[in-house]
Design a protein around this motif. Structure first.
Motif, PDB file in Angstrom:
ATOM      1  N   VAL A 169       0.868  -1.185   0.000  1.00  0.00           N
ATOM      2  CA  VAL A 169       0.000   0.000   0.000  1.00  0.00           C
ATOM      3  C   VAL A 169       0.899   1.227   0.000  1.00  0.00           C
ATOM      4  O   VAL A 169       1.773   1.368   0.854  1.00  0.00           O
ATOM      5  N   VAL A 170       0.689   2.113  -0.985  1.00  0.00           N
ATOM      6  CA  VAL A 170       1.509   3.315  -1.112  1.00  0.00           C
ATOM      7  C   VAL A 170       0.619   4.544  -0.957  1.00  0.00           C
ATOM      8  O   VAL A 170      -0.259   4.784  -1.785  1.00  0.00           O
ATOM      9  N   PRO A 171       0.816   5.319   0.137  1.00  0.00           N
ATOM     10  CA  PRO A 171       0.048   6.563   0.287  1.00  0.00           C
ATOM     11  C   PRO A 171       0.655   7.661  -0.580  1.00  0.00           C
ATOM     12  O   PRO A 171       1.877   7.723  -0.753  1.00  0.00           O
ATOM     13  N   HIS A 172      -0.205   8.495  -1.146  1.00  0.00           N
ATOM     14  CA  HIS A 172       0.245   9.618  -1.967  1.00  0.00           C
ATOM     15  C   HIS A 172      -0.035  10.924  -1.226  1.00  0.00           C
ATOM     16  O   HIS A 172      -0.889  10.974  -0.348  1.00  0.00           O
ATOM     17  N   GLN A 173       0.683  11.981  -1.592  1.00  0.00           N
ATOM     18  CA  GLN A 173       0.549  13.263  -0.911  1.00  0.00           C
ATOM     19  C   GLN A 173      -0.854  13.840  -1.005  1.00  0.00           C
ATOM     20  O   GLN A 173      -1.272  14.600  -0.149  1.00  0.00           O
ATOM     21  N   ASP A 174      -1.602  13.477  -2.035  1.00  0.00           N
ATOM     22  CA  ASP A 174      -2.945  14.038  -2.195  1.00  0.00           C
ATOM     23  C   ASP A 174      -4.005  13.256  -1.422  1.00  0.00           C
ATOM     24  O   ASP A 174      -5.190  13.499  -1.556  1.00  0.00           O
ATOM     25  N   GLY A 175      -3.580  12.292  -0.585  1.00  0.00           N
ATOM     26  CA  GLY A 175      -4.511  11.537   0.236  1.00  0.00           C
ATOM     27  C   GLY A 175      -5.040  10.272  -0.421  1.00  0.00           C
ATOM     28  O   GLY A 175      -5.825   9.549   0.177  1.00  0.00           O
ATOM     29  N   THR A 176      -4.618   9.989  -1.647  1.00  0.00           N
ATOM     30  CA  THR A 176      -5.036   8.758  -2.314  1.00  0.00           C
ATOM     31  C   THR A 176      -4.019   7.655  -2.025  1.00  0.00           C
ATOM     32  O   THR A 176      -2.933   7.920  -1.498  1.00  0.00           O
TER      33      THR A 176
END
Length: 89
Positions: A34-41
């Motif tokens: 699971v990879v979180p992205h800076q935009d919350g996705t």
């Protein structure tokens, strides 16, 4: 993009979980990246498919990507004794 799915997060012990449709091909015990992205996705895939995911990125950049180089990449000096990520909860 494929069909949209609305899931509901639920509590499981001291964790939270998201139930996924069986048709998505995940099975009990699968390890998932699971990879979180800076935009919350988030992006996620089976650990077994990690190499396939990496190889799928090859050629995905537009032909003009970095045509003019990286641009201004100047950065401040770093204090290597300080952690780079905040550990505050």
């Amino acid at each position: 993009m494929s069909e949209e799915f609305l899931g509901k997060v639920f509590k499981s012990g001291n964790s939270v979980a998201l139930r996924l449709p069986k048709g998505w091909g995940f099975a009990e015990g699968d390890e998932v990246v699971v990879v979180p992205h800076q935009d919350g996705t988030y992006s996620f895939w089976k650990q077994d498919n990690a190499l396939q995911v990496l190889l799928s990125l090859y050629g995905s950049m537009s032909p003009g990507f970095m045509k003019n180089g990286r641009g201004d990449t100047e950065q401040d000096d770093r204090d290597w004794d300080k952690p780079s990520v905040s550990t505050a909860a």
